[in-house]
Scaffold this motif. Structure first.
Motif, PDB file in Angstrom:
ATOM      1  N   PHE A 213      50.795  19.314   3.885  1.00 50.10           N
ATOM      2  CA  PHE A 213      51.565  18.228   4.489  1.00 50.10           C
ATOM      3  C   PHE A 213      51.792  18.505   5.988  1.00 50.10           C
ATOM      4  CE2 PHE A 213      55.585  16.356   5.802  1.00 50.10           C
ATOM      5  CZ  PHE A 213      55.495  15.052   5.338  1.00 50.10           C
ATOM      6  N   SER A 214      52.238  19.726   6.284  1.00 49.13           N
ATOM      7  CA  SER A 214      52.570  20.053   7.682  1.00 49.13           C
ATOM      8  C   SER A 214      51.334  20.127   8.553  1.00 49.13           C
ATOM      9  CB  SER A 214      53.302  21.391   7.765  1.00 49.13           C
ATOM     10  OG  SER A 214      54.374  21.413   6.889  1.00 49.13           O
ATOM     11  N   GLU A 215      50.237  20.621   7.989  1.00 51.01           N
ATOM     12  CA  GLU A 215      49.015  20.733   8.790  1.00 51.01           C
ATOM     13  C   GLU A 215      48.428  19.353   9.064  1.00 51.01           C
ATOM     14  OE1 GLU A 215      48.147  23.111  10.484  1.00 51.01           O
ATOM     15  OE2 GLU A 215      46.113  22.603  11.093  1.00 51.01           O
ATOM     16  N   PHE A 216      48.583  18.437   8.103  1.00 54.10           N
ATOM     17  CA  PHE A 216      48.204  17.033   8.357  1.00 54.10           C
ATOM     18  C   PHE A 216      49.014  16.516   9.547  1.00 54.10           C
ATOM     19  CE2 PHE A 216      49.035  12.482   7.655  1.00 54.10           C
ATOM     20  CZ  PHE A 216      47.742  12.008   7.615  1.00 54.10           C
ATOM     21  N   GLY A 217      50.295  16.889   9.564  1.00 54.50           N
ATOM     22  CA  GLY A 217      51.158  16.498  10.680  1.00 54.50           C
ATOM     23  C   GLY A 217      50.712  17.116  11.998  1.00 54.50           C
ATOM     24  N   MET A 218      50.241  18.384  11.958  1.00 57.08           N
ATOM     25  CA  MET A 218      49.784  19.036  13.200  1.00 57.08           C
ATOM     26  C   MET A 218      48.656  18.233  13.841  1.00 57.08           C
ATOM     27  SD  MET A 218      51.698  21.691  13.705  1.00 57.08           S
ATOM     28  CE  MET A 218      50.848  22.500  15.043  1.00 57.08           C
ATOM     29  N   ASP A 219      47.761  17.691  13.013  1.00 54.70           N
ATOM     30  CA  ASP A 219      46.670  16.864  13.544  1.00 54.70           C
ATOM     31  C   ASP A 219      47.213  15.627  14.246  1.00 54.70           C
ATOM     32  OD1 ASP A 219      44.354  18.231  13.116  1.00 54.70           O
ATOM     33  OD2 ASP A 219      44.057  17.471  11.082  1.00 54.70           O
ATOM     34  N   LEU A 220      48.234  15.017  13.628  1.00 51.00           N
ATOM     35  CA  LEU A 220      48.825  13.835  14.248  1.00 51.00           C
ATOM     36  C   LEU A 220      49.530  14.196  15.561  1.00 51.00           C
ATOM     37  CD1 LEU A 220      50.315  12.066  11.078  1.00 51.00           C
ATOM     38  CD2 LEU A 220      48.268  11.417  12.337  1.00 51.00           C
ATOM     39  N   TRP A 221      50.152  15.396  15.592  1.00 49.84           N
ATOM     40  CA  TRP A 221      50.815  15.837  16.831  1.00 49.84           C
ATOM     41  C   TRP A 221      49.800  15.980  17.963  1.00 49.84           C
ATOM     42  CZ3 TRP A 221      55.636  15.436  17.993  1.00 49.84           C
ATOM     43  CH2 TRP A 221      56.631  15.578  17.026  1.00 49.84           C
ATOM     44  N   ARG A 222      48.629  16.580  17.623  1.00 51.26           N
ATOM     45  CA  ARG A 222      47.636  16.830  18.671  1.00 51.26           C
ATOM     46  C   ARG A 222      47.157  15.531  19.306  1.00 51.26           C
ATOM     47  NH1 ARG A 222      45.546  20.327  14.292  1.00 51.26           N
ATOM     48  NH2 ARG A 222      46.693  22.262  14.555  1.00 51.26           N
ATOM     49  N   LYS A 223      47.111  14.458  18.503  1.00 47.30           N
ATOM     50  CA  LYS A 223      46.598  13.179  19.001  1.00 47.30           C
ATOM     51  C   LYS A 223      47.700  12.244  19.494  1.00 47.30           C
ATOM     52  CE  LYS A 223      44.214  12.948  14.970  1.00 47.30           C
ATOM     53  NZ  LYS A 223      43.590  12.401  13.819  1.00 47.30           N
ATOM     54  N   MET A 224      48.965  12.670  19.348  1.00 46.23           N
ATOM     55  CA  MET A 224      50.067  11.715  19.467  1.00 46.23           C
ATOM     56  C   MET A 224      50.165  11.056  20.847  1.00 46.23           C
ATOM     57  SD  MET A 224      54.077  12.192  18.596  1.00 46.23           S
ATOM     58  CE  MET A 224      53.816  12.668  16.908  1.00 46.23           C
ATOM     59  N   SER A 225      50.057  11.850  21.910  1.00 46.67           N
ATOM     60  CA  SER A 225      50.242  11.281  23.247  1.00 46.67           C
ATOM     61  C   SER A 225      49.223  10.177  23.515  1.00 46.67           C
ATOM     62  CB  SER A 225      50.135  12.372  24.312  1.00 46.67           C
ATOM     63  OG  SER A 225      51.259  13.216  24.239  1.00 46.67           O
ATOM     64  N   GLN A 226      47.957  10.402  23.118  1.00 48.34           N
ATOM     65  CA  GLN A 226      46.912   9.388  23.289  1.00 48.34           C
ATOM     66  C   GLN A 226      47.173   8.203  22.375  1.00 48.34           C
ATOM     67  OE1 GLN A 226      44.674   9.698  25.616  1.00 48.34           O
ATOM     68  NE2 GLN A 226      45.450  11.731  26.129  1.00 48.34           N
ATOM     69  N   ASP A 227      47.509   8.524  21.140  1.00 52.90           N
ATOM     70  CA  ASP A 227      47.705   7.495  20.120  1.00 52.90           C
ATOM     71  C   ASP A 227      48.829   6.537  20.518  1.00 52.90           C
ATOM     72  OD1 ASP A 227      47.221   6.321  17.679  1.00 52.90           O
ATOM     73  OD2 ASP A 227      48.673   7.576  16.615  1.00 52.90           O
ATOM     74  N   LEU A 228      49.924   7.089  21.046  1.00 50.97           N
ATOM     75  CA  LEU A 228      51.087   6.266  21.378  1.00 50.97           C
ATOM     76  C   LEU A 228      51.072   5.779  22.829  1.00 50.97           C
ATOM     77  CD1 LEU A 228      53.981   8.287  19.667  1.00 50.97           C
ATOM     78  CD2 LEU A 228      52.744   6.334  18.760  1.00 50.97           C
ATOM     79  N   ASN A 229      50.084   6.230  23.608  1.00 52.15           N
ATOM     80  CA  ASN A 229      50.079   5.966  25.058  1.00 52.15           C
ATOM     81  C   ASN A 229      51.438   6.350  25.663  1.00 52.15           C
ATOM     82  OD1 ASN A 229      50.377   3.158  27.218  1.00 52.15           O
ATOM     83  ND2 ASN A 229      49.123   4.955  27.632  1.00 52.15           N
ATOM     84  N   TYR A 230      51.910   7.514  25.263  1.00 47.20           N
ATOM     85  CA  TYR A 230      53.216   7.988  25.714  1.00 47.20           C
ATOM     86  C   TYR A 230      53.160   9.506  25.714  1.00 47.20           C
ATOM     87  CZ  TYR A 230      58.183   7.156  26.521  1.00 47.20           C
ATOM     88  OH  TYR A 230      59.424   7.040  27.093  1.00 47.20           O
ATOM     89  N   ASN A 231      53.467  10.114  26.840  1.00 48.85           N
ATOM     90  CA  ASN A 231      53.335  11.571  26.929  1.00 48.85           C
ATOM     91  C   ASN A 231      54.480  12.258  26.188  1.00 48.85           C
ATOM     92  OD1 ASN A 231      52.797  14.171  27.554  1.00 48.85           O
ATOM     93  ND2 ASN A 231      53.073  13.963  29.770  1.00 48.85           N
ATOM     94  N   VAL A 232      54.181  12.787  24.997  1.00 55.55           N
ATOM     95  CA  VAL A 232      55.224  13.486  24.240  1.00 55.55           C
ATOM     96  C   VAL A 232      55.274  14.965  24.606  1.00 55.55           C
ATOM     97  CG1 VAL A 232      55.123  11.851  22.323  1.00 55.55           C
ATOM     98  CG2 VAL A 232      53.779  13.954  22.206  1.00 55.55           C
ATOM     99  N   MET A 233      54.466  15.359  25.587  1.00 57.37           N
ATOM    100  CA  MET A 233      54.495  16.716  26.120  1.00 57.37           C
ATOM    101  C   MET A 233      54.329  17.768  25.026  1.00 57.37           C
ATOM    102  SD  MET A 233      57.518  15.852  28.823  1.00 57.37           S
ATOM    103  CE  MET A 233      57.624  17.324  29.788  1.00 57.37           C
ATOM    104  N   PHE A 234      53.393  17.486  24.097  1.00 56.92           N
ATOM    105  CA  PHE A 234      53.110  18.450  23.031  1.00 56.92           C
ATOM    106  C   PHE A 234      52.550  19.720  23.660  1.00 56.92           C
ATOM    107  CE2 PHE A 234      49.972  19.947  19.705  1.00 56.92           C
ATOM    108  CZ  PHE A 234      50.937  20.588  18.951  1.00 56.92           C
ATOM    109  N   SER A 235      53.169  20.823  23.353  1.00 57.53           N
ATOM    110  CA  SER A 235      52.816  22.089  23.974  1.00 57.53           C
ATOM    111  C   SER A 235      52.547  23.138  22.899  1.00 57.53           C
ATOM    112  CB  SER A 235      53.972  22.533  24.887  1.00 57.53           C
ATOM    113  OG  SER A 235      53.903  23.898  25.156  1.00 57.53           O
ATOM    114  N   PRO A 236      51.293  23.279  22.473  1.00 61.56           N
ATOM    115  CA  PRO A 236      50.984  24.229  21.395  1.00 61.56           C
ATOM    116  C   PRO A 236      51.013  25.669  21.903  1.00 61.56           C
ATOM    117  CG  PRO A 236      48.997  23.105  22.091  1.00 61.56           C
ATOM    118  CD  PRO A 236      50.096  22.540  22.922  1.00 61.56           C
ATOM    119  N   ARG A 237      52.193  26.182  22.117  1.00 59.56           N
ATOM    120  CA  ARG A 237      52.370  27.485  22.761  1.00 59.56           C
ATOM    121  C   ARG A 237      52.405  28.625  21.760  1.00 59.56           C
ATOM    122  NH1 ARG A 237      58.055  26.416  25.534  1.00 59.56           N
ATOM    123  NH2 ARG A 237      56.962  24.518  26.074  1.00 59.56           N
TER     124      ARG A 237
END
Lengths: 418, 89
Positions: free
Chosen positions: A92-116
């Protein structure tokens, strides 16, 4: 909808940024919708977005008692991870990680995802063994995990206490390099803006007073801004789940507890990972503004206060200073609290209920923010198709009856014990 | 910081106590036929409402007795405390 880009930014600069469109409207509720989502937090907004995007259901209203982004989506410590051992949680969570990686493009909104990356520190040989096991389970599920020894950890976070004479020496740690953080407000606003543009009505300052149910089916919801009919209603209200459950004559395996977080004054970049203390409950990261963002234990008793008490904060920060002594020199800038829907096995519930057309999304405990996209995606599927997706099949309500608990942390039903 | 009036020791600070959960939950009686639903209600299901809440606390760093406390879950006001064997009226 106006697309956000470098060009629209430049164009609007010429008019002093006074002509931007509103990011979402402020509609008056209609008398009927296909789907009503209660709760305009991250999960509710994401659910509405995926209902529109994945299932073409756009006659949707989100009802929010306060304002969107004012609850837990704006109160968390912004950590995103999928370092779980059990399959149901990991997939479930790893499916979510994929959505996080694409989120800024998908939403046209910079969510500043930082995979640190996140490091869970280990303070004994036994804990290293447990982390090795969890890391192996993660890798079997396709999630990145690295077991670090003491020297490797020291290289990455030299500011932690590596002296010999400490109560909880650092033996090593488990790192998920792809984990990270994101700007939580942007997540709420990004989902809200896209959902609104696809026809979803975001109705703020609208409190649920009761439900209309007849013949075992949901008919609608009564609110402070009038009655709204809907054949399908989804609950996404986190810490207020028990309050709505009472109005529905349901008793759920959920207790409402308070969790605090805090930030220090901003300092120069010192920590580029999320780090958790393994001998207690403390986690820390550094925000883009330079503040050290910290959190830890629940206050320890049922609470709707949305404001914490000092003994817990003192306890949590004692752990923090034990782990990173330099924190003792920092001034505290802000502390706050949010109310958590603590489930009895530490895992969430995304499911149908015994009332036809009523769907439940709750029990997120400490881990609601990172689950925002996956929760919205699976909840939208559950509502649209009237059946659970395989990703949230393990998060059924019936598991408490059958004994198929998802007790990832092995804490049992005493949610206030951490 | 909560201040809890232990019925044995008097007013003490929250630091001396540890929490024990909803005090209105009753274990199904021994030797009686108990349905799965009754067990569920005892083990898992909780009302956990906003407002007055009877709960168990243990005076761990004091007399070590379990007590019952009636507290408001939104304001933390404490209305009443009882010994563990006293019934909630």
């Amino acid at each position: 909808m106006q697309k956000y880009s470098i060009f629209s930014l430049v164009k609007n600069a010429f008019s002093n940024h006074e002509n931007w469109d509103l990011a979402w409207k402020d509609p008056t509720p209609k008398s009927e919708y296909d789907v009503v989502i209660i709760g305009g937090g991250g999960h509710g907004l994401a659910t509405a977005y995926y209902l529109a995007k994945e299932h073409n259901i756009t006659n949707v209203a989100i009802i929010e008692k306060g304002w969107i982004g004012g609850g837990n989506v704006g109160r968390n410590t912004t950590i995103i991870r999928s370092n779980y051992m059990y399959d149901d949680n990991a997939l479930f969570s790893e499916f979510g990680m994929d959505l996080w990686r694409k989120m800024s493009q998908d939403l046209n909104y910079n969510v500043m995802f930082s995979p640190r990356g996140i490091i869970n520190l280990a303070h004994s040989d036994a804990q290293m063994n447990v982390y090795a096991r969890r890391g192996n389970s993660m890798r079997l599920n396709g999630i990145d995990a690295e077991l670090l020894n003491r020297e490797q950890v020291k290289e990455i976070i030299p500011m932690a206490d590596f002296s010999e004479n400490v109560r909880f020496p650092i033996f090593g740690g488990l790192m998920q390099p792809s984990a990270g953080t994101a700007r939580h407000d942007a997540v709420a606003w990004g989902y809200a803006r896209q959902a609104d543009s696809m026809g979803v009505d975001i109705i703020q300052n609208c409190e649920v007073i009761g439900f209309d149910i007849s013949g075992g089916k949901i008919q609608g919801v009564r609110t402070s801004r009038g009655n709204i009919k809907a054949k399908k209603i989804g609950l996404c209200v986190a810490g207020s789940t028990n309050i709505l459950a009472e109005k529905l004559n349901m008793t759920l395996p959920i207790e409402t507890h308070l969790l605090q977080a805090c930030v220090s004054e901003p300092v120069k970049p010192v920590l580029d990972k999320v780090v958790t203390f393994g001998a207690g409950h403390f986690y820390i990261s550094q925000s883009d503004k330079g503040e050290m963002v910290m959190g830890g234990d629940l206050d320890g008793y049922n609470s709707y206060a949305q404001r914490g008490n000092l003994p817990t904060l003192q306890h949590v920060l004692t752990e923090g200073i034990a782990m990173m002594p330099f924190l003792s020199k920092l001034k505290m800038l802000r502390t706050w609290g949010g109310i958590m829907d603590m489930s009895m096995d530490g895992s969430p519930i995304i499911d149908k209920t015994h009332i036809e057309g009523l769907y439940l999304n709750c029990g997120w405990c400490y881990g609601g923010f990172k689950a925002t996209p996956a929760s919205g995606w699976t909840f939208a599927h559950t509502i649209a198709q009237d059946r659970v997706h395989e990703l949230n099949a393990g998060y059924n309500l019936n598991r408490f009856n059958t004994g198929h608990l998802l007790d990832e942390k092995g804490l049992g039903t005493k949610t206030w014990i951490s | 910081m909560l201040h809890i009036k232990c019925p044995h020791c008097g007013m003490r600070s929250q630091n001396e106590f540890s929490y024990g959960g909803d005090a209105s939950v009753k274990r199904p009686e021994l030797g009686k036929e108990t349905s799965d639903e009754e067990w569920n209600n005892f083990v898992y299901n909780r009302k956990s409402l906003r407002g007055k809440h009877w709960e168990l606390w243990q005076h761990l760093s004091g007399c070590r007795q379990w007590i019952k406390v009636e507290r408001d879950t939104a304001t933390h006001e404490i209305f009443n405390t009882l010994k563990a064997n006293e019934e909630i009226s």
